[in-house]
Scaffold this active site. Structure first.
Site, PDB file in Angstrom:
ATOM      1  N   THR A  71     -16.312 -16.446  -7.498  1.00 30.76           N
ATOM      2  CA  THR A  71     -15.189 -15.491  -7.715  1.00 30.76           C
ATOM      3  C   THR A  71     -14.580 -15.274  -6.413  1.00 30.76           C
ATOM      4  O   THR A  71     -13.665 -15.201  -6.198  1.00 30.76           O
ATOM      5  CB  THR A  71     -15.580 -14.381  -8.458  1.00 30.76           C
ATOM      6  OG1 THR A  71     -15.783 -15.007 -10.000  1.00 30.76           O
ATOM      7  CG2 THR A  71     -14.346 -13.438  -8.869  1.00 30.76           C
ATOM      8  N   ASN A 144     -14.203 -25.506 -16.795  1.00 30.03           N
ATOM      9  CA  ASN A 144     -15.450 -24.894 -17.338  1.00 30.03           C
ATOM     10  C   ASN A 144     -15.292 -24.855 -18.794  1.00 30.03           C
ATOM     11  O   ASN A 144     -16.483 -24.798 -19.569  1.00 30.03           O
ATOM     12  CB  ASN A 144     -15.487 -23.249 -16.722  1.00 30.03           C
ATOM     13  CG  ASN A 144     -14.253 -22.707 -16.819  1.00 30.03           C
ATOM     14  OD1 ASN A 144     -13.167 -23.275 -16.346  1.00 30.03           O
ATOM     15  ND2 ASN A 144     -14.316 -21.542 -17.207  1.00 30.03           N
ATOM     16  N   GLN A 172     -18.097 -26.077 -11.561  1.00 30.13           N
ATOM     17  CA  GLN A 172     -18.439 -26.798 -12.899  1.00 30.13           C
ATOM     18  C   GLN A 172     -18.941 -28.368 -12.297  1.00 30.13           C
ATOM     19  O   GLN A 172     -19.812 -28.999 -12.889  1.00 30.13           O
ATOM     20  CB  GLN A 172     -17.504 -26.922 -13.980  1.00 30.13           C
ATOM     21  CG  GLN A 172     -17.402 -25.647 -14.672  1.00 30.13           C
ATOM     22  CD  GLN A 172     -18.484 -24.945 -15.149  1.00 30.13           C
ATOM     23  OE1 GLN A 172     -19.450 -25.628 -15.302  1.00 30.13           O
ATOM     24  NE2 GLN A 172     -18.578 -23.539 -15.386  1.00 30.13           N
ATOM     25  N   SER A 193     -20.577 -22.283  -6.833  1.00 31.24           N
ATOM     26  CA  SER A 193     -21.418 -21.358  -7.256  1.00 31.24           C
ATOM     27  C   SER A 193     -22.903 -21.653  -7.598  1.00 31.24           C
ATOM     28  O   SER A 193     -22.930 -22.686  -8.228  1.00 31.24           O
ATOM     29  CB  SER A 193     -20.715 -20.657  -8.636  1.00 31.24           C
ATOM     30  OG  SER A 193     -21.426 -19.722  -9.179  1.00 31.24           O
ATOM     31  N   HIS A 195     -25.155 -20.571  -9.556  1.00 28.61           N
ATOM     32  CA  HIS A 195     -26.028 -20.306 -11.045  1.00 28.61           C
ATOM     33  C   HIS A 195     -25.548 -21.599 -11.931  1.00 28.61           C
ATOM     34  O   HIS A 195     -26.061 -21.834 -12.827  1.00 28.61           O
ATOM     35  CB  HIS A 195     -25.833 -18.982 -11.539  1.00 28.61           C
ATOM     36  CG  HIS A 195     -24.189 -18.610 -11.997  1.00 28.61           C
ATOM     37  ND1 HIS A 195     -24.243 -18.248 -13.266  1.00 28.61           N
ATOM     38  CD2 HIS A 195     -23.120 -18.349 -11.154  1.00 28.61           C
ATOM     39  CE1 HIS A 195     -22.644 -17.839 -13.359  1.00 28.61           C
ATOM     40  NE2 HIS A 195     -22.447 -17.955 -12.012  1.00 28.61           N
ATOM     41  N   THR A 231     -24.341  -8.129   4.665  1.00 29.83           N
ATOM     42  CA  THR A 231     -25.550  -8.844   4.901  1.00 29.83           C
ATOM     43  C   THR A 231     -25.870  -9.767   4.015  1.00 29.83           C
ATOM     44  O   THR A 231     -25.653  -9.541   2.607  1.00 29.83           O
ATOM     45  CB  THR A 231     -26.751  -7.784   4.721  1.00 29.83           C
ATOM     46  OG1 THR A 231     -26.392  -6.660   5.679  1.00 29.83           O
ATOM     47  CG2 THR A 231     -28.063  -8.147   4.962  1.00 29.83           C
ATOM     48  N   CYS A 318     -16.308 -13.959 -20.534  1.00 35.44           N
ATOM     49  CA  CYS A 318     -15.896 -12.976 -19.866  1.00 35.44           C
ATOM     50  C   CYS A 318     -16.455 -11.550 -19.673  1.00 35.44           C
ATOM     51  O   CYS A 318     -17.171 -11.259 -20.545  1.00 35.44           O
ATOM     52  CB  CYS A 318     -14.298 -12.961 -20.040  1.00 35.44           C
ATOM     53  SG  CYS A 318     -13.922 -11.821 -21.526  1.00 35.44           S
TER      54      CYS A 318
HETATM   55  N1  PMP Z   1     -14.731 -21.288 -11.267  1.00 34.93           N
HETATM   56  C1  PMP Z   1     -15.431 -21.719 -12.312  1.00 34.93           C
HETATM   57  C2  PMP Z   1     -14.878 -23.104 -12.856  1.00 34.93           C
HETATM   58  C3  PMP Z   1     -16.095 -21.125 -13.115  1.00 34.93           C
HETATM   59  O1  PMP Z   1     -16.655 -21.812 -14.303  1.00 34.93           O
HETATM   60  C4  PMP Z   1     -16.882 -19.957 -12.822  1.00 34.93           C
HETATM   61  C5  PMP Z   1     -17.860 -19.075 -13.817  1.00 34.93           C
HETATM   62  N2  PMP Z   1     -17.425 -18.993 -14.748  1.00 34.93           N
HETATM   63  C6  PMP Z   1     -16.200 -19.169 -11.723  1.00 34.93           C
HETATM   64  C7  PMP Z   1     -15.253 -20.057 -11.010  1.00 34.93           C
HETATM   65  C8  PMP Z   1     -16.775 -17.938 -11.232  1.00 34.93           C
HETATM   66  O2  PMP Z   1     -18.093 -18.109 -10.375  1.00 34.93           O
HETATM   67  P1  PMP Z   1     -19.254 -16.994 -10.129  1.00 34.93           P
HETATM   68  O3  PMP Z   1     -19.592 -16.698 -11.543  1.00 34.93           O
HETATM   69  O4  PMP Z   1     -19.915 -17.398  -9.144  1.00 34.93           O
HETATM   70  O5  PMP Z   1     -18.334 -15.944  -9.643  1.00 34.93           O
END
Ligand code: PMP
Length: 373
Positions: A71, A144, A172, A193, A195, A231, A318
């Site tokens: 994000t 996504n 993704q 990202s 995760h 940091t 969301c």
């Molecule tokens: N872009 C896409 C295509 C995502 O699927 C997501 C997470 N749902 C994000 C951006 C945002 O990533 P983050 O959770 O690391 O802020």
């Protein structure tokens, strides 16, 4: 109750390599900006991770800046493009994540065709309509909600021919396919990202081509060469680096995940012939199915499946936990009767056959009970 996790697109299960790296980094004291031994230890963790992330996306380490997630990285890509206060033009895909779509209100929207792929002829017309402002085209690699893939090579070719630059949200794509080579695809700005790849939440990165400079959108201590003050999240970055390093070892697991998705769709079509599978005939990553059960609101389905221990999501997750109509499906031309009744089932590195079986049993029972068709 047995728990079944099929929501990898929201967040993948943590990989053991990430857990080990995070725990080790947690025990390492120091601020990476400090010059003493403790700071140098933390700095080494960050720089080793930078090498791993850079290698994973085919760029040099100094192209990579760590952020708090995609994000933030997407916000930086869109707002940091061009010199500060310089008027810039931004063209963004209609099915982008909100962290791209909702960042600059004046962005121009590039529509998608009914198959979910951006309309290249329209992009060409938009680009032909040139003005004096530097232009950024922002299109994600893999969606996504649907897994639909965008023709990044073609987008880059057209954009570069018109003097525009390309930002690609590869969040993704790196989760689904294991990797994506930024340099080879000619992408100018790439956002990631951790995760979605099985690393920790709350850490991500932006990679920028060597001939492009972004300006910082937050001020502070000047970390990350001034592009992202604050940091560094050392343990998170360590986990992110670890999953990038380990990614080649998971190629087979991702193939198995894709096979499970294919089996899921085949079984559903066989056992409920009217099943609506969104994006079924589109170019698509292999790990996600988007399934509409007509007449049953998506939230109802998610809750019913949750009672059986199955975690899936209604469109995009969301923050409020509420579900809103999917802008992705709306952009593809689906009305509320489909987009309000579609759930997303996403497989990943730890998905196994039993996950599929448990989902099918619960889903078919639910459909028999609730569906109006
Ligand atoms: N872009 C896409 C295509 C995502 O699927 C997501 C997470 N749902 C994000 C951006 C945002 O990533 P983050 O959770 O690391 O802020």
């Amino acid at each position: 109750m047995q728990k079944t996790y099929l929501d990898y697109n929201a967040s993948a299960l943590l990989k053991p390599e990430a857990r080990d790296a995070i725990l080790a980094a947690m025990d390492d004291p120091g601020n990476p900006s400090s010059v003493h031994w403790a700071g140098r230890g933390a700095r080494k963790i960050v720089e080793d991770a930078r090498v791993a992330v850079a290698h994973h996306v085919g760029v040099k380490p100094d192209a990579v800046t760590f952020t708090s997630g995609a994000t933030e990285a997407n916000n930086l890509a869109l707002k940091g493009f061009g010199a500060p206060d310089q008027p810039v033009r931004r063209i963004v895909g209609a099915t982008e994540h909100e962290s791209v779509l909702d960042v600059v209100p004046e962005a121009e929207i590039l529509p998608v065709r009914p198959d979910g792929v951006v309309d290249i002829a329209r992009l060409q017309r938009m680009l032909a309509d040139r003005d004096w402002r530097p232009c950024l085209v922002s299109v994600m690699a893999v969606n996504n909600e649907t897994g639909i893939e965008q023709p990044i090579y073609e987008i880059v070719r057209n954009a570069h021919a018109a003097g525009a630059r390309v930002h690609c949200d590869a969040v993704q794509a790196i989760g689904a396919t294991g990797g994506l080579n930024m340099r080879e695809r000619g992408i100018d700005i790439l956002t990631l990202s951790s995760h979605k790849l099985g690393g920790p939440r709350g850490v991500g990165a932006i990679a920028v081509a060597p001939d492009l400079e972004l300006h910082a959108i937050q001020r502070g201590g000047g970390q990350e060469k001034g592009l992202r003050s604050g940091t560094e999240n050392v343990a998170g970055i360590a986990g992110f680096g670890a999953v990038c390093r380990a990614a080649p070892g998971y190629a087979e697991a991702l193939q198995s995940a894709a096979a499970l998705r294919d089996r899921l769709e085949e079984e559903l079509l066989e056992r409920r012939p009217g099943t609506v599978l969104i994006g079924q005939n589109s170019p698509r990553a292999g790990h996600v199915a988007n399934i509409a059960l007509l007449g049953v609101p998506a939230e109802t389905q998610v809750m019913a499946l949750d009672l059986d221990g199955i975690a899936v999501s209604a469109g995009a997750a969301c923050s409020s936990g509420k579900v809103k109509t999917s802008h992705v499906l709306s952009a593809m031309g689906f009305g509320e009767e489909i987009s309000g009744c579609a759930i997303r089932v996403s497989f990943g590195w730890a998905s196994v056959e039993e996950d599929l079986e448990r989902f099918l049993t619960a889903y078919l029972r639910m459909a028999d009970r609730l569906a109006v068709d």
